[in-house]
Write an enzyme that holds these catalytic residues in place. Structure first.
Site, PDB file in Angstrom:
ATOM      1  N   CYS A 114       0.812  -1.230   0.000  1.00 39.24           N
ATOM      2  CA  CYS A 114       0.000   0.000   0.000  1.00 39.24           C
ATOM      3  C   CYS A 114       0.842   1.276   0.000  1.00 39.24           C
ATOM      4  CB  CYS A 114      -0.947  -0.001   1.189  1.00 39.24           C
ATOM      5  SG  CYS A 114      -2.154  -1.326   1.108  1.00 39.24           S
ATOM      6  N   HIS A 249      -3.069   7.542   2.522  1.00 45.12           N
ATOM      7  CA  HIS A 249      -3.490   6.226   2.034  1.00 45.12           C
ATOM      8  C   HIS A 249      -4.852   5.931   2.646  1.00 45.12           C
ATOM      9  CE1 HIS A 249      -3.804   2.100   1.070  1.00 45.12           C
ATOM     10  NE2 HIS A 249      -3.542   1.654   2.285  1.00 45.12           N
ATOM     11  N   ASN A 279      -9.985   0.425   0.033  1.00 45.01           N
ATOM     12  CA  ASN A 279      -8.523   0.505   0.009  1.00 45.01           C
ATOM     13  C   ASN A 279      -8.040  -0.031  -1.341  1.00 45.01           C
ATOM     14  OD1 ASN A 279      -5.794   0.056   0.295  1.00 45.01           O
ATOM     15  ND2 ASN A 279      -5.942  -0.862   2.335  1.00 45.01           N
TER      16      ASN A 279
HETATM   17  O1  UT7 Z   1      -3.609  -0.820   3.758  1.00 45.87           O
HETATM   18  C1  UT7 Z   1      -2.753  -1.673   4.449  1.00 45.87           C
HETATM   19  C2  UT7 Z   1      -2.930  -1.559   5.874  1.00 45.87           C
HETATM   20  N1  UT7 Z   1      -4.198  -2.122   6.283  1.00 45.87           N
HETATM   21  C3  UT7 Z   1      -4.864  -1.520   7.236  1.00 45.87           C
HETATM   22  O2  UT7 Z   1      -4.450  -0.489   7.656  1.00 45.87           O
HETATM   23  C4  UT7 Z   1      -6.070  -2.199   7.824  1.00 45.87           C
HETATM   24  C5  UT7 Z   1      -6.050  -1.984   9.300  1.00 45.87           C
HETATM   25  N2  UT7 Z   1      -7.093  -2.643  10.037  1.00 45.87           N
HETATM   26  C6  UT7 Z   1      -8.376  -2.249  10.051  1.00 45.87           C
HETATM   27  O3  UT7 Z   1      -8.780  -1.408   9.309  1.00 45.87           O
HETATM   28  C7  UT7 Z   1      -9.266  -2.858  11.116  1.00 45.87           C
HETATM   29  O4  UT7 Z   1      -8.467  -3.585  12.016  1.00 45.87           O
HETATM   30  C8  UT7 Z   1     -10.399  -3.759  10.583  1.00 45.87           C
HETATM   31  C9  UT7 Z   1     -11.454  -2.905   9.906  1.00 45.87           C
HETATM   32  C10 UT7 Z   1      -9.845  -4.771   9.598  1.00 45.87           C
HETATM   33  C11 UT7 Z   1     -11.075  -4.476  11.729  1.00 45.87           C
HETATM   34  O5  UT7 Z   1     -11.553  -3.547  12.700  1.00 45.87           O
HETATM   35  P1  UT7 Z   1     -11.191  -3.711  14.249  1.00 45.87           P
HETATM   36  O6  UT7 Z   1     -11.891  -2.643  14.947  1.00 45.87           O
HETATM   37  O7  UT7 Z   1      -9.707  -3.759  14.379  1.00 45.87           O
HETATM   38  O8  UT7 Z   1     -11.851  -5.094  14.612  1.00 45.87           O
HETATM   39  P2  UT7 Z   1     -11.166  -6.423  15.184  1.00 45.87           P
HETATM   40  O9  UT7 Z   1     -10.329  -7.096  14.148  1.00 45.87           O
HETATM   41  O10 UT7 Z   1     -10.529  -6.135  16.509  1.00 45.87           O
HETATM   42  O11 UT7 Z   1     -12.446  -7.312  15.445  1.00 45.87           O
HETATM   43  C12 UT7 Z   1     -13.458  -6.929  16.412  1.00 45.87           C
HETATM   44  C13 UT7 Z   1     -14.626  -7.884  16.278  1.00 45.87           C
HETATM   45  C14 UT7 Z   1     -14.216  -9.352  16.278  1.00 45.87           C
HETATM   46  O12 UT7 Z   1     -15.211 -10.077  16.949  1.00 45.87           O
HETATM   47  P3  UT7 Z   1     -15.020 -10.540  18.481  1.00 45.87           P
HETATM   48  O13 UT7 Z   1     -13.782 -11.380  18.486  1.00 45.87           O
HETATM   49  O14 UT7 Z   1     -14.857  -9.271  19.256  1.00 45.87           O
HETATM   50  O15 UT7 Z   1     -16.273 -11.288  18.763  1.00 45.87           O
HETATM   51  C15 UT7 Z   1     -14.225  -9.734  14.812  1.00 45.87           C
HETATM   52  O16 UT7 Z   1     -14.470 -11.101  14.612  1.00 45.87           O
HETATM   53  O17 UT7 Z   1     -15.271  -7.662  15.012  1.00 45.87           O
HETATM   54  C16 UT7 Z   1     -15.387  -8.902  14.317  1.00 45.87           C
HETATM   55  N3  UT7 Z   1     -15.310  -8.621  12.889  1.00 45.87           N
HETATM   56  C17 UT7 Z   1     -16.409  -8.325  12.158  1.00 45.87           C
HETATM   57  N4  UT7 Z   1     -17.705  -8.210  12.484  1.00 45.87           N
HETATM   58  C18 UT7 Z   1     -18.572  -7.877  11.505  1.00 45.87           C
HETATM   59  C19 UT7 Z   1     -14.227  -8.588  12.071  1.00 45.87           C
HETATM   60  N5  UT7 Z   1     -14.600  -8.298  10.825  1.00 45.87           N
HETATM   61  C20 UT7 Z   1     -15.934  -8.119  10.838  1.00 45.87           C
HETATM   62  C21 UT7 Z   1     -16.883  -7.785   9.859  1.00 45.87           C
HETATM   63  N6  UT7 Z   1     -18.189  -7.672  10.251  1.00 45.87           N
HETATM   64  N7  UT7 Z   1     -16.558  -7.556   8.579  1.00 45.87           N
END
Ligand code: UT7
Length: 322
Positions: A114, A249, A279
């Site tokens: 990225c 980005h 993204n």
């Molecule tokens: O461009 C290259 C660099 N990439 C990035 O910068 C991406 C960086 N990461 C992110 O943008 C975020 O971490 C995400 C959007 C991918 C995820 O958001 P988050 O607030 O970090 O969520 P998390 O991974 O900590 O997950 C929280 C909860 C989990 O459930 P439990 O374990 O708390 O029950 C996940 O299973 O959200 C759940 N979850 C979802 N729920 C509904 C993860 N993905 C989803 C989804 N829909 N799509």
């Protein structure tokens, strides 16, 4: 006389098909509200079957060439940043050179995930500053949709396809003020995509798909981008208040907002495109810059900070007097 690299044209391309959060939530356990609240994304563009990184790059490049009012044949160097090249070789840049019908220029790809656009911009700036090139075409083009595992809700909600381009020319007035690029290969496991062509028995099941530990990447991105803002300002002896526009980005609005807060900038001074693009990896910064330039927000003489963070990890910034 001191030489600078100046942006003389920008371009962008987004495929016609749009995939909304609603559509994704029909296939994986997620919802429009979850995706929008956590990422800021509502929809993304998906390339048609016959589109490739090269075909998208060509459209964005031609727009930048038109905007710059030059002939393609005047270009000395083409750098394409992509993680989704049409072919292992020739490079996407060589394929683009062929499509633009340029006989006499140097073309190569770079791969910095990225952060690719910032890395490409940094390389272009060095070539121009040291006199090795005058006109340089920088393109970021990505078909992320073909690397996404559409059954993985942690990643399939994030990515989109598109291409962005800028044309740089040598100038005796300030343009790119500084670029700063970094890599740290220690974090391979947090964000990677194994190449299916060279997969081993061990990783063949995950080969070809983006694999990400999102929350850990998120935290690293926020901290690292905070540091690169400080580094960029210090290198230029500048205050936060001197920056007119942030062109980040486009990975997550919460990451973008954290960088804006660090800069004490209002979100009105930030070019945000991810709501309808997601993204687009190495294309995202160039697409956002193109949007800000074309809709008249970014004006000549203004100071613009570009930044990105991606797999590797790689990260970087470019401070520009537009
Ligand atoms: O461009 C290259 C660099 N990439 C990035 O910068 C991406 C960086 N990461 C992110 O943008 C975020 O971490 C995400 C959007 C991918 C995820 O958001 P988050 O607030 O970090 O969520 P998390 O991974 O900590 O997950 C929280 C909860 C989990 O459930 P439990 O374990 O708390 O029950 C996940 O299973 O959200 C759940 N979850 C979802 N729920 C509904 C993860 N993905 C989803 C989804 N829909 N799509």
């Amino acid at each position: 006389m001191k030489r600078f690299s100046k942006i003389i044209g920008t371009g962008g391309y987004l495929p016609e098909t749009v995939r909304t959060n609603e559509e994704i939530s029909q296939h994986v356990d997620t919802s429009d509200s979850w995706i929008y609240e956590r990422t800021g994304i509502r929809s993304r563009h998906i390339a048609a079957e016959n589109e490739t990184s090269t075909s998208m790059a060509e459209i964005a490049a031609r727009q930048a060439i038109d905007a710059a009012q030059i002939e393609a044949g005047e270009i000395d160097l083409i750098i394409v940043a992509t993680g989704t090249p049409d072919r292992v070789y020739p490079s996407t840049a060589c394929l683009l050179q062929q499509r633009l019908d340029i006989q006499n220029c140097v073309s190569f790809d770079i791969q910095a995930a990225c952060s690719g656009a910032i890395f490409a911009l940094s390389i272009a700036d060095q070539y121009i500053k040291n006199g090795a090139a005058d006109k340089v075409l920088v393109v970021g083009s990505e078909i992320c949709s073909r690397l996404v595992d559409w059954s993985d809700r942690g990643t399939c909600i994030l990515f989109g396809d598109g291409a962005g381009a800028i044309l740089l020319d040598s100038a005796d007035e300030e343009g790119i003020l500084s670029t700063h690029i970094h890599s740290d290969g220690e974090y391979e496991d947090l964000l990677y995509c194994p190449n299916p062509q060279v997969a081993t028995e061990e990783n063949k099941d995950e080969a070809g798909f983006i694999n990400m530990r999102g929350n850990e990447v998120f935290k690293m991105a926020v901290n690292t981008l905070g540091r690169i803002v400080d580094e960029t300002l210090a290198a230029n002896g500048m205050e936060k208040t001197e920056i007119d526009w942030l062109v980040p980005h486009q990975a997550n609005t919460r990451i973008i907002a954290a960088t804006a807060r660090k800069l004490k900038m209002s979100m009105d001074q930030v070019i945000v495109t991810l709501e309808n693009q997601g993204n687009t990896s190495s294309a995202s910064v160039l697409l956002a810059l193109n949007e800000g330039v074309r809709d008249g927000r970014i004006q000549r003489g203004q100071v613009v900070l570009l930044e990105a963070f991606g797999a590797g990890f790689t990260w970087g910034s470019a401070l520009i007097k537009y």
